[in-house]
Scaffold this motif. Structure first.
Motif, short mmCIF file in Angstrom:
data_model
loop_
_atom_site.label_atom_id
_atom_site.label_comp_id
_atom_site.label_asym_id
_atom_site.label_seq_id
_atom_site.Cartn_x
_atom_site.Cartn_y
_atom_site.Cartn_z
N SER A 197 0.85 -1.18 0.15
CA SER A 197 0.08 -0.06 0.09
C SER A 197 0.72 1.39 0.01
N ASP A 198 2.02 1.03 0.75
CA ASP A 198 2.92 2.24 0.71
C ASP A 198 3.54 2.57 -0.64
N LYS A 199 3.56 3.78 -0.90
CA LYS A 199 4.54 4.13 -2.40
C LYS A 199 5.92 3.62 -2.30
N LYS A 200 6.54 3.74 -1.17
CA LYS A 200 8.01 3.16 -1.07
C LYS A 200 7.99 1.63 -1.51
N ASP A 201 6.92 0.85 -0.82
CA ASP A 201 6.96 -0.56 -1.15
C ASP A 201 6.83 -0.93 -2.73
N LEU A 202 5.82 0.02 -3.25
CA LEU A 202 5.58 -0.42 -4.72
C LEU A 202 6.62 0.14 -5.44
N GLU A 203 7.54 1.11 -5.31
CA GLU A 203 8.78 1.65 -5.86
C GLU A 203 9.67 0.36 -5.86
N LEU A 204 10.05 -0.01 -4.70
CA LEU A 204 10.86 -1.19 -4.58
C LEU A 204 10.68 -2.60 -5.34
N VAL A 205 9.52 -2.82 -5.07
CA VAL A 205 8.81 -4.12 -5.72
C VAL A 205 8.64 -4.09 -7.25
N SER A 206 8.32 -2.88 -7.62
CA SER A 206 8.11 -2.66 -8.97
C SER A 206 9.53 -2.66 -9.78
N ARG A 207 10.47 -1.88 -9.27
CA ARG A 207 11.90 -1.98 -9.75
C ARG A 207 12.61 -3.29 -9.80
N LEU A 208 12.12 -4.15 -8.98
CA LEU A 208 12.73 -5.47 -8.80
C LEU A 208 12.12 -6.27 -10.06
N ALA A 209 10.73 -6.24 -10.11
CA ALA A 209 9.94 -6.82 -11.23
C ALA A 209 10.52 -6.48 -12.52
N ASN A 210 10.81 -5.02 -12.67
CA ASN A 210 11.32 -4.41 -13.92
C ASN A 210 12.69 -5.08 -14.17
N THR A 211 13.44 -5.03 -13.28
CA THR A 211 14.86 -5.81 -13.47
C THR A 211 15.07 -7.28 -13.87
N HIS A 212 14.27 -7.91 -13.06
CA HIS A 212 14.16 -9.30 -13.19
C HIS A 212 12.83 -9.85 -13.89
N ARG A 213 12.80 -9.64 -15.28
CA ARG A 213 11.61 -9.79 -16.15
C ARG A 213 11.47 -11.54 -16.34
N ASP A 214 12.45 -12.32 -16.04
CA ASP A 214 12.25 -13.68 -16.17
C ASP A 214 11.59 -14.13 -14.99
N ILE A 215 11.22 -13.30 -13.81
CA ILE A 215 10.30 -13.83 -12.64
C ILE A 215 8.98 -13.45 -12.57
N ARG A 216 8.03 -14.17 -12.40
CA ARG A 216 6.71 -13.90 -12.33
C ARG A 216 6.58 -13.59 -10.90
N PHE A 217 5.72 -12.13 -11.01
CA PHE A 217 5.43 -11.29 -9.56
C PHE A 217 3.89 -11.66 -9.48
N LEU A 218 3.56 -11.96 -8.12
CA LEU A 218 2.04 -11.91 -7.74
C LEU A 218 2.03 -10.82 -6.92
N VAL A 219 1.26 -9.65 -7.06
CA VAL A 219 1.09 -8.34 -6.30
C VAL A 219 -0.20 -8.45 -5.64
N VAL A 220 -0.15 -8.30 -4.12
CA VAL A 220 -1.45 -8.35 -3.35
C VAL A 220 -1.23 -7.01 -2.69
N PRO A 221 -2.12 -6.30 -3.22
CA PRO A 221 -2.38 -4.73 -2.65
C PRO A 221 -2.91 -4.84 -1.29
N HIS A 222 -2.77 -3.92 -0.32
CA HIS A 222 -3.68 -3.87 1.01
C HIS A 222 -5.01 -3.15 0.79
N GLU A 223 -5.08 -2.29 -0.32
CA GLU A 223 -6.35 -1.76 -0.60
C GLU A 223 -6.69 -1.91 -2.04
N ILE A 224 -7.88 -2.05 -2.36
CA ILE A 224 -8.10 -2.49 -3.78
C ILE A 224 -9.18 -1.42 -4.57
#
Length: 370
Positions: A197-224
């Motif tokens: 939910s926090d923008k810092k969490d999203l920044e870190l996780v999205s950068r990780l996914a964007n760097t490691h395009r061979d890995i699948r990411f399941l993102v579960v927000p705290h708010e929908i």
């Protein structure tokens, strides 16, 4: 309506949100197995009400807690007529506590964590401190909490384990299959980013996914909310899809990120993960790391861990890892990405840690005489 739903003596349980309800869940289950009580559950946050209203077979009624005023407290307690009241972790509402004391209703704090920095320990916490005399017993997580309560004259305190471990074990051992997530996970190893939910969490996780395009990411927000979901998908460069746009026939071959746009399944979904990141650690409210640990999954989280004991214990054991920057998160992930021997060692340590900490529910039920 209340009378129809709660036909037996009522135990009132209050938790801040769905996350805190994890502490209460194994207690609720055991109370209902006892068969002698109805359970009235209240929340401060919509996450709990929306997830559990009319959807939890062990709970007789789920409502928001009315604002803490003398009139609301008296009306609520006169209506619900609880035989016992259980407050989870740090829910201190002076008017409700005063009314419970006035009516001589047994009142318990479950999984309390009382830090020296807590407002109730400060000069300005006098009103809340006075209301704490309503508690029949405090069940706290560590000796520090017991000692802090003793300094303000409260000695009806027991150090008890955390029912979150019992809850996590129940969830992990439950039969659960999600065909959509399983189809997505079959495309490759899965990284789960939970309670984002926090923008810092999203920044870190999205950068990780964007760097490691061979890995699948399941993102579960705290708010929908739609706004929050749009913000999440905007940050990912890989092809992203929301759960409710999928079915069992969806072709996931070119989809890197699946966003879970419903509430209440995260604790079950961690079983599909190889690595996990838990959100909230850049705020004072880090979400549950036990839910991932019970599956033997290595877990990373932000640096603000002082409100909880478990993250600090996991760091000492090498199961959990705190990160402050993207570089921290990426280094942690790269070390584990293809390191199966390290992943196996973490899983073994995590399993041992969970086994050592289960059993608090029995002790709590004994203390509240159920």
């Amino acid at each position: 309506m209340l009378a129809k739903r709660c036909t037996k003596p009522v135990i009132w349980i209050h938790a801040s949100s769905l996350g805190e309800f994890g502490v209460a869940r194994p207690i609720v289950k055991r109370i209902k197995e006892n068969g002698n009580y109805s359970i009235f559950l209240t929340f401060f946050s919509p996450t709990g009400v929306e997830a559990l209203a009319n959807r939890h077979s062990d709970v007789d009624a789920v409502e928001y807690l009315p604002i803490d005023t003398k009139q609301n407290a008296r009306r609520f307690i006169d209506t619900v007529k609880p035989q016992k009241a259980l407050f989870i972790i740090s829910e201190f509402w002076p008017n409700y506590l005063d009314e419970l004391k006035r009516q001589n209703i047994e009142t318990y704090l479950i999984s309390g964590l009382i830090k020296s920095q807590s407002s109730i320990m400060k000069w300005y916490g006098g009103i809340i401190r006075k209301s704490l005399s309503a508690f029949t017993r405090f069940m706290v997580l560590n000796e520090e909490s017991k000692q802090n309560l003793a300094t303000i004259g409260l000695n009806n305190v027991s150090v008890v384990g955390d029912p979150l471990f019992d809850n996590a074990m129940v969830v992990a051992s439950s039969s659960y299959h999600n065909k959509i997530v399983e189809a997505f996970a079959s495309q490759g190893d899965l990284f789960i980013a939970g309670s984002i939910s926090d923008k810092k969490d999203l920044e870190l996780v999205s950068r990780l996914a964007n760097t490691h395009r061979d890995i699948r990411f399941l993102v579960v927000p705290h708010e929908i909310s739609e706004e929050h979901l749009n913000n999440i998908t905007y940050h990912f460069e890989g092809k992203t899809i929301c759960y409710h746009k999928c079915d069992e026939c969806t072709d996931f071959s070119d989809i890197q990120i699946l966003v879970i746009d419903f509430i209440g399944a995260l604790a079950y979904l961690y079983r599909y993960a190889k690595w996990a990141y838990v959100g909230g650690g850049f705020t004072p409210y880090l979400h549950s790391v036990i839910e991932a640990t019970v599956y033997g999954v290595p877990v990373a989280f932000g640096p603000k861990t002082n409100r909880k004991i478990t993250p600090q214990q996991l760091m000492k054991l090498g199961i959990g890892h705190t990160v402050k920057t993207y570089k921290d998160l990426n280094c942690w992930f790269v070390h584990l990405k293809n390191n199966q021997s390290e992943l196996d060692a973490i899983k073994e340590k995590a399993n041992a840690y969970i086994r050592q900490n289960v059993g608090a529910t029995d002790e709590i039920l004994s203390m509240i005489k159920i």
